[in-house]
Design an enzyme around this catalytic site. Structure first.
Site, PDB file in Angstrom:
ATOM      1  N   LYS A  18     116.700  32.813  36.830  1.00 31.10           N
ATOM      2  CA  LYS A  18     115.801  32.207  36.167  1.00 31.10           C
ATOM      3  C   LYS A  18     115.685  30.783  36.217  1.00 31.10           C
ATOM      4  O   LYS A  18     116.738  30.137  35.994  1.00 31.10           O
ATOM      5  CB  LYS A  18     115.505  32.612  34.605  1.00 31.10           C
ATOM      6  CG  LYS A  18     114.269  33.246  34.086  1.00 31.10           C
ATOM      7  CD  LYS A  18     114.173  33.569  32.656  1.00 31.10           C
ATOM      8  CE  LYS A  18     112.979  33.737  32.028  1.00 31.10           C
ATOM      9  NZ  LYS A  18     113.162  34.113  30.580  1.00 31.10           N
TER      10      LYS A  18
HETATM   11  O1  G3P Z   1     111.870  34.919  27.822  1.00 33.44           O
HETATM   12  C1  G3P Z   1     110.611  34.019  27.640  1.00 33.44           C
HETATM   13  C2  G3P Z   1     109.703  34.203  26.972  1.00 33.44           C
HETATM   14  O2  G3P Z   1     109.363  35.470  26.749  1.00 33.44           O
HETATM   15  C3  G3P Z   1     109.859  33.706  25.497  1.00 33.44           C
HETATM   16  O3  G3P Z   1     109.207  34.111  24.419  1.00 33.44           O
HETATM   17  O4  G3P Z   1     108.681  34.485  22.242  1.00 33.44           O
HETATM   18  O5  G3P Z   1     110.205  32.673  22.662  1.00 33.44           O
HETATM   19  O6  G3P Z   1     107.801  32.523  23.333  1.00 33.44           O
HETATM   20  P1  G3P Z   1     108.962  33.550  23.009  1.00 33.44           P
END
Ligand code: G3P
Length: 217
Positions: free
Chosen positions: A83
């Site tokens: 990533k």
């Molecule tokens: O992993 C990346 C993403 O899905 C993070 O989500 O909930 O931290 O905005 P969030």
């Protein structure tokens, strides 16, 4: 559409595998930190369990550092996806890693132009963060529609991972648009199964079953 879990929690991954609906896993530094466990321990356990792609995030800010970290992460398993954040340095790293056969997932994508650049850089995956856009009164799902259309227009093969998912309708809308993958928290995956009428229906059928004479079971 493929279902990924966005988590560092091994128990959640085991449960989703048991349900037979898990295609891959995405992690980030926040999710790994939440486990409170050593990075290598968590990652080795995840990689032992999951055959599909497992995204592990780099933390360097420069391309050289990202490539070095990406190569180290890729050595942990054949299914590791590196990533990389959506920055100019990140896109240099994506091109180098992809040219060496290491798949990348461009993260922290918030606009169609960023996704287009990730596609042009040859990333295997791109992760638009829809929940964080919704959190700022934006329209996260519009971003997915735009990215899918742009990739279709130019036959860009980068797969779209709908990320930062907050609720089941995000998953349903992503599927309606035709996004390749939706990565979701475990709580959202659990909710995909649920409907109060299903529970009510089961209760009623079981109650009525008690009235059936000569029940074989
Ligand atoms: O992993 C990346 C993403 O899905 C993070 O989500 O909930 O931290 O905005 P969030």
């Amino acid at each position: 559409m493929q279902f990924f879990l966005d988590t560092g929690m091994v128990d959640e991954i085991k449960q989703a595998l048991d349900w037979g609906i898990l295609d891959g896993v995405t992690t980030n530094p926040t999710l790994i930190a939440k486990t409170g466990r050593p990075f290598m321990e968590v990652v080795e356990e995840i990689l032992k369990l999951v055959d599909g792609p497992v995204s592990l995030e780099t933390v360097s800010r420069d391309a050289k550092g990202m490539v070095e970290e990406g190569k180290r992460l890729a050595e942990l398993g054949d299914n590791v996806v590196v990533k990389i954040p959506m920055t100019p340095e990140g896109m240099k790293a994506v091109q180098e890693l992809e040219s060496e056969g290491i798949p990348t997932n461009v993260t922290l994508v918030f606009s169609p132009s960023q996704a287009l650049i990730a596609g042009k850089a040859g990333a295997s995956y791109v992760s638009p963060f829809i929940g964080r856009i919704d959190d700022t009164s934006g329209d996260g799902m519009k971003l997915i529609r735009d990215v899918v259309q742009i990739f279709n227009n130019y036959q860009i093969e980068t797969q779209v991972i709908v990320a930062s998912v907050r609720h089941p309708m995000h998953v349903v809308e992503a599927a309606l648009i035709g996004a390749d993958i939706c990565t979701m928290p475990f709580e959202v995956m659990k909710k995909l199964f649920q409907h109060p009428l299903t529970d009510k229906g089961i209760e009623l059928f079981l109650k009525d079953w008690e009235k059936v004479p000569g029940r074989p079971f």
